[in-house]
Scaffold this motif. Sequence first.
Motif, PDB file in Angstrom:
ATOM      1  N   PRO A 166      71.364 -39.867  27.540  1.00 53.25           N
ATOM      2  CA  PRO A 166      71.407 -39.798  29.005  1.00 53.25           C
ATOM      3  C   PRO A 166      72.829 -39.561  29.504  1.00 53.25           C
ATOM      4  O   PRO A 166      73.779 -40.133  28.964  1.00 53.25           O
ATOM      5  N   MET A 167      72.983 -38.713  30.507  1.00 48.62           N
ATOM      6  CA  MET A 167      74.296 -38.287  30.951  1.00 48.62           C
ATOM      7  C   MET A 167      75.244 -39.446  31.279  1.00 48.62           C
ATOM      8  O   MET A 167      76.421 -39.402  30.881  1.00 48.62           O
ATOM      9  N   PRO A 168      74.800 -40.503  32.004  1.00 52.45           N
ATOM     10  CA  PRO A 168      75.745 -41.600  32.287  1.00 52.45           C
ATOM     11  C   PRO A 168      76.302 -42.246  31.022  1.00 52.45           C
ATOM     12  O   PRO A 168      77.486 -42.601  30.962  1.00 52.45           O
ATOM     13  N   LEU A 169      75.447 -42.398  29.999  1.00 50.47           N
ATOM     14  CA  LEU A 169      75.899 -43.007  28.743  1.00 50.47           C
ATOM     15  C   LEU A 169      76.778 -42.046  27.964  1.00 50.47           C
ATOM     16  O   LEU A 169      77.746 -42.458  27.318  1.00 50.47           O
ATOM     17  N   LEU A 170      76.447 -40.771  28.033  1.00 49.55           N
ATOM     18  CA  LEU A 170      77.259 -39.759  27.352  1.00 49.55           C
ATOM     19  C   LEU A 170      78.680 -39.761  27.906  1.00 49.55           C
ATOM     20  O   LEU A 170      79.662 -39.727  27.146  1.00 49.55           O
ATOM     21  N   ARG A 171      78.800 -39.814  29.209  1.00 50.30           N
ATOM     22  CA  ARG A 171      80.125 -39.802  29.834  1.00 50.30           C
ATOM     23  C   ARG A 171      80.914 -41.064  29.522  1.00 50.30           C
ATOM     24  O   ARG A 171      82.125 -41.038  29.362  1.00 50.30           O
ATOM     25  N   ARG A 172      80.207 -42.180  29.412  1.00 41.81           N
ATOM     26  CA  ARG A 172      80.877 -43.460  29.229  1.00 41.81           C
ATOM     27  C   ARG A 172      81.259 -43.732  27.781  1.00 41.81           C
ATOM     28  O   ARG A 172      82.307 -44.337  27.516  1.00 41.81           O
ATOM     29  N   TYR A 173      80.424 -43.290  26.834  1.00 43.23           N
ATOM     30  CA  TYR A 173      80.595 -43.734  25.456  1.00 43.23           C
ATOM     31  C   TYR A 173      80.868 -42.620  24.447  1.00 43.23           C
ATOM     32  O   TYR A 173      80.974 -42.904  23.251  1.00 43.23           O
ATOM     33  N   CYS A 174      81.002 -41.393  24.897  1.00 41.00           N
ATOM     34  CA  CYS A 174      81.267 -40.290  23.971  1.00 41.00           C
ATOM     35  C   CYS A 174      82.424 -39.436  24.478  1.00 41.00           C
ATOM     36  O   CYS A 174      82.684 -39.374  25.681  1.00 41.00           O
ATOM     37  N   ARG A 175      83.115 -38.792  23.545  1.00 40.27           N
ATOM     38  CA  ARG A 175      84.255 -37.955  23.884  1.00 40.27           C
ATOM     39  C   ARG A 175      84.051 -36.564  23.274  1.00 40.27           C
ATOM     40  O   ARG A 175      83.670 -36.440  22.110  1.00 40.27           O
ATOM     41  N   LYS A 176      84.331 -35.538  24.059  1.00 38.76           N
ATOM     42  CA  LYS A 176      84.209 -34.167  23.578  1.00 38.76           C
ATOM     43  C   LYS A 176      85.417 -33.808  22.725  1.00 38.76           C
ATOM     44  O   LYS A 176      86.560 -34.035  23.108  1.00 38.76           O
ATOM     45  N   GLY A 177      85.156 -33.226  21.537  1.00 35.21           N
ATOM     46  CA  GLY A 177      86.234 -32.898  20.617  1.00 35.21           C
ATOM     47  C   GLY A 177      87.061 -31.721  21.084  1.00 35.21           C
ATOM     48  O   GLY A 177      86.555 -30.793  21.728  1.00 35.21           O
ATOM     49  N   ARG A 178      88.329 -31.737  20.745  1.00 38.10           N
ATOM     50  CA  ARG A 178      89.248 -30.642  21.078  1.00 38.10           C
ATOM     51  C   ARG A 178      90.000 -30.225  19.824  1.00 38.10           C
ATOM     52  O   ARG A 178      90.047 -30.935  18.839  1.00 38.10           O
ATOM     53  N   GLU A 179      90.595 -29.026  19.914  1.00 41.04           N
ATOM     54  CA  GLU A 179      91.385 -28.469  18.816  1.00 41.04           C
ATOM     55  C   GLU A 179      90.576 -28.472  17.521  1.00 41.04           C
ATOM     56  O   GLU A 179      89.516 -27.857  17.468  1.00 41.04           O
ATOM     57  N   GLU A 180      91.014 -29.209  16.488  1.00 45.36           N
ATOM     58  CA  GLU A 180      90.292 -29.148  15.213  1.00 45.36           C
ATOM     59  C   GLU A 180      88.910 -29.789  15.288  1.00 45.36           C
ATOM     60  O   GLU A 180      88.089 -29.632  14.382  1.00 45.36           O
ATOM     61  N   TYR A 181      88.643 -30.507  16.383  1.00 44.03           N
ATOM     62  CA  TYR A 181      87.335 -31.144  16.567  1.00 44.03           C
ATOM     63  C   TYR A 181      86.461 -30.396  17.566  1.00 44.03           C
ATOM     64  O   TYR A 181      85.460 -30.933  18.047  1.00 44.03           O
ATOM     65  N   THR A 182      86.833 -29.171  17.887  1.00 47.84           N
ATOM     66  CA  THR A 182      86.026 -28.346  18.781  1.00 47.84           C
ATOM     67  C   THR A 182      84.615 -28.189  18.214  1.00 47.84           C
ATOM     68  O   THR A 182      84.446 -27.932  17.018  1.00 47.84           O
ATOM     69  N   GLY A 183      83.623 -28.353  19.070  1.00 44.31           N
ATOM     70  CA  GLY A 183      82.236 -28.275  18.622  1.00 44.31           C
ATOM     71  C   GLY A 183      81.670 -29.610  18.200  1.00 44.31           C
ATOM     72  O   GLY A 183      80.501 -29.693  17.819  1.00 44.31           O
TER      73      GLY A 183
END
Length: 275
Positions: A166-183
Motif C-alpha cells: 500500500p502506498m502509505p506504507l511504501l512511502r514510510r518504510y521503503c526507499r527507492k534505490g539510486r546509482e548502483e541500486y537503480t531498479g
Amino acid sequence: MTVTTNHPKPITRSEFAEISELLLRRTGIRLTPGKESLVMGRLDKRLRQLGLTSYREYLDLLARPEEPEIHQAIDLLTTNETFFFREPRHFDYLREEVLPAHPPNRPFRLWSAASSSGEEAYTAAMVLAEALPNAPWEVVGTDVSARVVASAQRGLYPIAAAERIPMPLLRRYCRKGREEYTGLMAVAPELRSRVTFVRANLMNNLEGLGRFDVIFLRNVMIYFGPETKIALLERLEAMLQPGGHLIVSLSETLKGVTSRLQLVEPSVYQRPADV
C-alpha cells in the motif's frame, strides 16, 4: 558444424529416490514422483559447475561426512517463492483481531517460520510498526536456506515488488534505490532493525528462539507427510504463547492432523489460553 546443447543431465529413478529421501530426512520436504524435471532444472547447473557427469557422482559427494555441499543442495531444492502482502487477509486479521487483544505489558513477538527472502517478515513488520508505534515488538524470520536468509537480511528487492505494498506504507518504510541500486528498493533501516533473520531447520528443536504470539507457517506443510506435520505442530504449539495464533496458507488445513490448536477461521489456528 557441431551444435552443442545444454539439456539437463538425465536422472534415473533410483537417483531421484535417493535425492528425495535426502531432502525428506534433512528438511521434512517430500518430493513426489513427477518432480524429476524440477530436480534436474535446479541441480543441473550445479553439477556442471562441479564438473560432475551424473547425479550418482553428486550423491556420492553428498554422502561424505560433514560435506558442506549438502547445504548448497538444500538451497537449490527448496522452493522460495513469496511476495509482499501475500494473502492479505492474514495481515488484516493480525491488525484487527490479534493486536488489539495483546497484553500491553508484554512485547509482541511474531515468527515468520519459513521466511524465504523476507517479504512476509517485512510485511508483518510494517503492520506491527503501524499498530504498535509506541510498544515493543519483534519479528523473527527463519529459513533452511542460507542463501535466502542472507538475501532477506539485506532487505533489497526489485522495484516491481513495491506494487503490492500500500502506498502509505511504501512511502514510510521503503526507499527507492539510486546509482548502483537503480531498479531496486530497500526496506528502511528503522524497520529492518526490528526484524532478525536466522538460518534454521524446522525439523530441529527451535525452542531457543523463545515463545511467540503469532507464528506464520504458510505454504510449507503442503510438502510434508502426516507424521512430519504432527511432530512439527507439537513443536510449534510449545513455542506459542497461551492464546497465540498459528497462521497457515489459505490453501492449507490441519484437518485430519492431531493437534490441540483450535480453528478460529479458515487457515488461522489458536493455542488454547489454558494450555
